[in-house]
Design a protein around this motif. Structure first.
Motif, short mmCIF file in Angstrom:
data_model
loop_
_atom_site.label_atom_id
_atom_site.label_comp_id
_atom_site.label_asym_id
_atom_site.label_seq_id
_atom_site.Cartn_x
_atom_site.Cartn_y
_atom_site.Cartn_z
N ASP A 1 -44.81 -21.15 10.73
CA ASP A 1 -45.39 -20.15 11.62
C ASP A 1 -46.20 -20.89 12.67
OD1 ASP A 1 -47.01 -18.21 12.82
OD2 ASP A 1 -47.23 -17.07 10.97
N SER A 2 -45.97 -20.57 13.92
CA SER A 2 -46.66 -21.29 15.00
C SER A 2 -48.17 -21.10 14.97
CB SER A 2 -46.11 -20.85 16.36
OG SER A 2 -46.34 -19.47 16.56
N THR A 3 -48.65 -20.08 14.23
CA THR A 3 -50.10 -19.88 14.13
C THR A 3 -50.70 -20.63 12.94
OG1 THR A 3 -49.87 -17.87 12.81
CG2 THR A 3 -49.94 -17.61 15.22
N ASN A 4 -49.87 -21.28 12.16
CA ASN A 4 -50.35 -22.09 11.03
C ASN A 4 -51.29 -23.17 11.57
OD1 ASN A 4 -50.32 -24.50 9.33
ND2 ASN A 4 -48.80 -23.44 8.10
N CYS B 1 -39.60 -24.97 8.41
CA CYS B 1 -39.86 -23.70 9.09
C CYS B 1 -41.35 -23.43 8.97
CB CYS B 1 -39.07 -22.57 8.43
SG CYS B 1 -37.29 -22.77 8.60
N THR C 1 -37.77 -15.29 16.32
CA THR C 1 -38.81 -14.29 16.08
C THR C 1 -38.47 -13.53 14.81
OG1 THR C 1 -37.66 -12.67 17.42
CG2 THR C 1 -39.34 -14.00 18.52
#
Length: 131
Positions: free
Chosen positions: A93-96, A91, A116
Motif C-alpha cells: 500500500d503506497s500509504t504504508n 505488493c 487501484t
C-alpha cells in the motif's frame, strides 16, 4: 489468524515457497523475530519469467527500527536469482510508512505495476432524524 487458518492459507498453500522464505529466530530459536514468506503463482502466464512474491512479512513490534527487515531483504534477491526467478515482487500500500519512507527503494525494489482497489461501503448510511 488461528494456526489452522495460517496453515491453510499460507504455509499449506500449493503456492507457498519455503525454500525462498526466511525466518529470523531468537538465539534460543524459540521466537520468530522477523519473517518473510514467499509464494509463486507458477501458472501466472506473464511470459516475462517467474515471479517470486514476497507475500507475508512482519517483525515483532518491539524490534522495529533495528535492521531486521534489512537483514532479511538483503538475502531475498540473491536467493530468488539462484532459484531461477526473474522478479521478486512485493505488493504494498503506497500509504504504508515503510514504503512512504523509501525503504523498499533503498533495498533496490522499484515500481513495477500499479493498480487501484475499488471499495464498496456495505454499511448503510444513517437515517435522517424524524421531525
Amino acid at each position: 489468524m488461528t494456526a489452522r487458518t495460517w496453515r491453510h492459507s499460507v504455509t499449506g498453500s500449493r503456492y507457498f515457497r519455503p525454500d525462498s522464505s526466511f525466518l529470523l529466530l531468537s538465539e534460543q530459536r524459540r521466537e520468530i523475530l522477523r519473517y518473510l514468506l514467499c509464494t509463486e503463482i507458477a501458472d501466472a502466464g506473464s511470459g516475462e519469467g517467474r515471479e517470486l512474491y514476497l507475500a507475508n512479512a512482519g517483525t515483532q513490534p518491539a524490534l522495529h527500527d533495528r535492521g531486521l527487515c534489512r537483514a532479511v531483504f538483503t538475502h531475498t534477491p540473491d536467493r530468488a536469482k539462484t532459484q531461477g526467478y526473474r522478479w521478486a515482487v512485493l505488493c504494498v500500500d503506497s500509504t504504508n510508512p515503510i514504503a512512504a519512507g523509501g525503504f523498499y527503494g533503498r533495498m533496490g525494489l522499484r515500481r513495477f505495476r500499479t493498480w487501484t482497489a475499488p471499495v464498496l461501503n456495505c454499511t448503510p448510511p444513517p437515517r435522517p432524524a424524524s421531525p
